[in-house]
Design a protein around this motif. Structure first.
Motif, short mmCIF file in Angstrom:
data_model
loop_
_atom_site.label_atom_id
_atom_site.label_comp_id
_atom_site.label_asym_id
_atom_site.label_seq_id
_atom_site.Cartn_x
_atom_site.Cartn_y
_atom_site.Cartn_z
N ILE A 20 30.41 52.47 36.86
CA ILE A 20 30.43 51.27 36.05
C ILE A 20 29.12 51.09 35.30
O ILE A 20 29.08 50.67 34.15
CB ILE A 20 30.75 50.06 36.95
CG1 ILE A 20 32.18 50.20 37.45
CG2 ILE A 20 30.57 48.75 36.21
CD1 ILE A 20 32.53 49.28 38.57
N THR A 33 26.78 44.81 37.26
CA THR A 33 27.81 45.63 37.88
C THR A 33 28.64 44.79 38.85
O THR A 33 29.87 44.83 38.84
CB THR A 33 27.17 46.78 38.66
OG1 THR A 33 26.24 47.43 37.82
CG2 THR A 33 28.20 47.77 39.12
N LYS A 77 31.07 42.39 37.16
CA LYS A 77 32.27 43.05 36.65
C LYS A 77 33.18 43.49 37.79
O LYS A 77 34.40 43.38 37.71
CB LYS A 77 31.90 44.26 35.77
CG LYS A 77 31.16 43.86 34.50
CD LYS A 77 32.08 43.14 33.58
CE LYS A 77 31.53 42.23 32.51
NZ LYS A 77 30.36 42.34 31.82
N LEU A 78 32.57 43.97 38.86
CA LEU A 78 33.37 44.37 40.03
C LEU A 78 34.11 43.16 40.60
O LEU A 78 35.26 43.26 41.02
CB LEU A 78 32.46 44.98 41.09
CG LEU A 78 32.18 46.46 40.95
CD1 LEU A 78 31.09 46.90 41.90
CD2 LEU A 78 33.43 47.28 41.19
N VAL A 102 37.26 42.19 38.71
CA VAL A 102 38.46 42.98 38.97
C VAL A 102 38.76 43.04 40.48
O VAL A 102 39.59 43.82 40.92
CB VAL A 102 38.33 44.42 38.43
CG1 VAL A 102 38.16 44.41 36.94
CG2 VAL A 102 37.19 45.16 39.10
N ARG A 138 41.57 49.52 38.61
CA ARG A 138 40.72 48.34 38.49
C ARG A 138 39.25 48.75 38.27
O ARG A 138 38.55 48.13 37.48
CB ARG A 138 40.87 47.46 39.72
CG ARG A 138 42.12 46.59 39.62
CD ARG A 138 42.23 45.64 40.77
NE ARG A 138 42.61 46.34 41.99
CZ ARG A 138 42.38 45.87 43.21
NH1 ARG A 138 41.76 44.72 43.36
NH2 ARG A 138 42.76 46.55 44.26
N ALA A 146 36.87 47.82 35.17
CA ALA A 146 35.52 47.27 35.29
C ALA A 146 34.55 48.10 34.47
O ALA A 146 33.66 47.58 33.79
CB ALA A 146 35.09 47.25 36.76
#
Lengths: 268, 261, 150
Positions: free
Chosen positions: A108, A127, A130-131, A134, A154, A158
């Protein structure tokens, strides 16, 4: 009028033709994708969906025609110009295409590390954000080989949105997933559109998710876009081919068992 | 009849294409290497994989080759009463020829094949496409570190190979056949000149570049190969191909360099 | 941690390689860049056939130096050889430098024979007494030639 068009439309494709050797894959495709909405490109396998997507991503040079993305003609631009556009787009590939030598988090972060000078702490926080979006926070340090199909998709999503792109491409989000995981992903795509105001292009043939997520639908068949419109317009279409696609739904399960049985007996 | 001529033509054209692509890749990658940002860690990582992880194999095979050479040279030289030349014989053949060639072939088998397979799999699972879509050049990101690491690792491995092979020959000569220690060492030091060491070094640098280049190009461009060989089968066939091609390239360029220098 | 480990191992690998290289280059390769302390002398020969730069200089069978350069003198049609003599090896003014062969077909080397004069040569001076290489082919052909003409 055309300048007006390019401002309202994130993507506009004109007279796109793609030949592959002797075979014509796309013949004269025209399509406008408005900003901030979800466009679903549907069609049966072999209709040219994947080729169209590759043209949009700048991975395939078309034989002729133009593909304007965020104002740049990808079909005639140099690699440097294409890359300027690519920084504003995110792509989630069908199989995830996660880099197998890197952990989920490293996957990512990659674009951030390559294109920005952010410090380590910021990169890590971005990071995780964004993780979290999702729903993959616990999988941060796993390797791609350790993920299930849904998790892979997913994680790929991300990775696609890490740079906060204006444009998001999603190739077959629900392919190979069980219905509830597929529904989760559909929900995620809608959330992304609403919260991050992204223009999202989804290529799929899953009727269930198409009507759940689409603002606009483009129907492809034999290298042509045969109909575009809102889901209502498409459902109301009188085109027999489209009606065939839509109404095959109950029969599709039968066909599916059939293919399944044939596969089991080795007929393939 | 006509068909077979056509086939030969097609093979010639496709192998020319392949050679062109391979060297084109080299130019692209070196051009991209010159562009900032410069990163060292990916190169270290590849050197670990190509170089450090091959050390055991190189040491074992080096000692073995040295011992075999010691044994064979001793048997031959004994007939002419020239066992004093054992050190010279082993050292010359190892440093000029066997060191660079054997090391390169070992690296092809161990690291080269997996480079091709890795890049091939990245290609078929759209990982290369994903990189391009992130505006990251696959040439710089994937291939450049491997090329540089190959260029550096093969000479270093060759030097280790040479050293342990000389030791293997020494072991056989001195401990098995009771040659005086000084005779082996002096034969070696007298026979080997700097030009010999340099020749071995030049060879190993060229081999290192050649094998990583061929293996990278084969894997990276696997989608441009025959239409029938995509997917997992395609990966396995390009891997075999890469190993065969880079081994031939090593042997052939060994001859060329030997003839030119 | 993993990253550190990897770098450490790679570092060890590089050091090993470099060490092996320098061993070969310096110890075995008997380097052009390993300048042993010593001094240079010149010598002129009519014929050095087969002597090459890097060749050995021996005195009483002991290695005392190397041939560092070979030039051709077009005026006298002679070879000018630059000899690198190790420190602590005295060469008298009337010492003899001879081109010899190790065995019958072995490498050419220069054999130094001590002279009787007390004066020693120093850096840059010339050895005047020289013996050229004895060419086996020439000897043989001379023998055959003179044999057939008689």
């Amino acid at each position: 009028m055309s300048t007006d068009n390019s401002q309202r439309n994130a993507i506009s494709i004109r007279n796109l033709v793609v030949d592959y050797g002797q075979r014509r894959i796309l013949s004269d495709v025209n399509l406008d994708i408005p900003m901030g909405q979800i466009m679903v490109i549907m069609g049966q396998s072999g209709a040219g969906k994947t080729t169209l997507l590759r043209c949009l991503l700048g991975l395939k040079k078309p034989t002729s025609g133009s593909v304007h993305i965020l104002g740049t003609d990808i079909a005639s631009a140099s690699l440097r110009e294409i890359n300027k556009v690519r920084i504003q787009m995110g792509v989630a590939f069908q199989g995830g295409a996660l880099f197998s030598s890197m952990s989920v988090a490293e996957n990512i972060q990659l674009a951030l590390r390559e294109h920005t000078n952010l410090d380590e702490k910021t990169i890590e926080i971005m990071t995780r954000i964004k993780l979290d979006m999702v729903n993959m926070l616990p999988a941060e340090h796993l390797m791609p080989a350790e993920l299930s199909g849904g998790m892979t998709k997913r994680a790929a999503l991300a990775r696609a949105i890490i740079m906060d792109p204006k444009l998001l491409f999603f190739d077959e989000p629900s392919a190979g997933l069980d219905p509830s995981t597929a529904a989760e992903l559909d929900q995620l795509i809608i959330t992304l559109k609403n919260t991050m105001r992204m223009t999202i292009v989804v290529v799929t043939h899953e009727l269930d998710s198409i009507f759940k997520i689409a603002d606009h639908i483009a129907v492809m068949s034999n290298g042509l876009i045969i109909e575009t419109g809102t889901p209502q317009q498409i459902t109301a279409s009188t085109n027999p081919e489209i009606q065939g696609m839509l109404n095959r739904k109950p029969r599709e399960t039968i066909v599916d068992t059939d293919t399944h049985l044939r596969r089991l007996t080795g007929g393939v | 009849m006509l068909k077979s001529i056509e086939n030969i033509g097609a093979i010639v054209i496709s192998s020319l294409e392949q050679t062109g692509r391979t060297f084109n890749l080299l130019l692209i990658v070196f051009w991209e290497l010159l562009q900032p940002p410069y990163r060292l860690y990916p190169i270290v990582r590849q050197m670990y994989f190509i170089g450090a992880r091959s050390l055991t194999l190189i040491i074992v095979s080096g000692v073995t080759i040295g011992m075999v050479l010691g044994l064979q040279f001793y048997n031959i030289l004994e007939r002419f009463g020239a066992v004093d030349l054992l050190g010279a014989g082993v050292a010359l053949s190892v440093i000029r020829e066997l060191g660079p060639v054997m090391t390169s072939l070992m690296v092809v088998g161990r690291a080269g094949s997996s480079i091709t397979a890795e890049l091939g799999i990245m290609r078929i699972t759209e990982q290369v496409d994903a990189l391009e879509c992130m505006a990251i050049s696959p040439g710089k990101f994937l291939i450049a570190p491997k090329l540089v690491a190959g260029l550096l690792s093969v000479p270093l491995l060759t030097m280790v190979f040479d050293f342990v092979a000389l030791f293997g020959g020494y072991f056989v000569g001195v401990y098995m056949f009771g040659l005086p220690e000084g005779s082996y060492m002096n034969g070696m030091t007298d026979a080997i000149e700097w030009v010999d060491v340099r020749l071995g070094l030049v060879k190993s640098v060229i081999f290192g570049l050649l094998i990583t280049l061929i293996c990278c190009a084969r894997g990276f461009y696997m989608h441009l190969g025959k239409a029938g060989s995509q997917g997992a089968e395609g990966v396995s066939s390009v891997t075999t191909d890469a190993v065969v091609m880079s081994s031939i390239a090593v042997l052939f360029s060994d001859f060329l360099i030997g003839a030119l220098i | 941690m993993k990253r550190l480990n990897l770098q450490l191992l790679t570092g060890i690998f590089v050091m090993l390689g470099l060490a092996a290289f320098s061993y070969q280059a310096v110890t075995i390769g008997g380097g052009n860049f390993r300048q042993q302390p010593g001094y240079t002398l010149m010598a002129r020969f009519d014929n050095i056939s087969g002597l090459r730069p890097g060749g050995i200089i021996e005195a009483a069978g002991v290695r005392v130096g190397t041939v560092s350069k070979i030039e051709f003198d077009p005026d006298n049609y002679q070879a000018i050889v630059t000899l690198r003599i190790n420190e602590g090896v005295p060469v008298q003014e009337d010492a003899i430098a001879a081109v010899r062969t190790q065995g019958i077909i072995g490498e050419k080397y220069i054999k130094l024979t001590a002279g009787g004069f007390p004066d020693l040569l120093s850096d840059g001076m010339q050895i005047t007494e020289t013996e050229s290489a004895v060419s086996l082919e020439e000897l043989v052909s001379k023998y055959i030639f003179s044999g057939s003409s008689e």
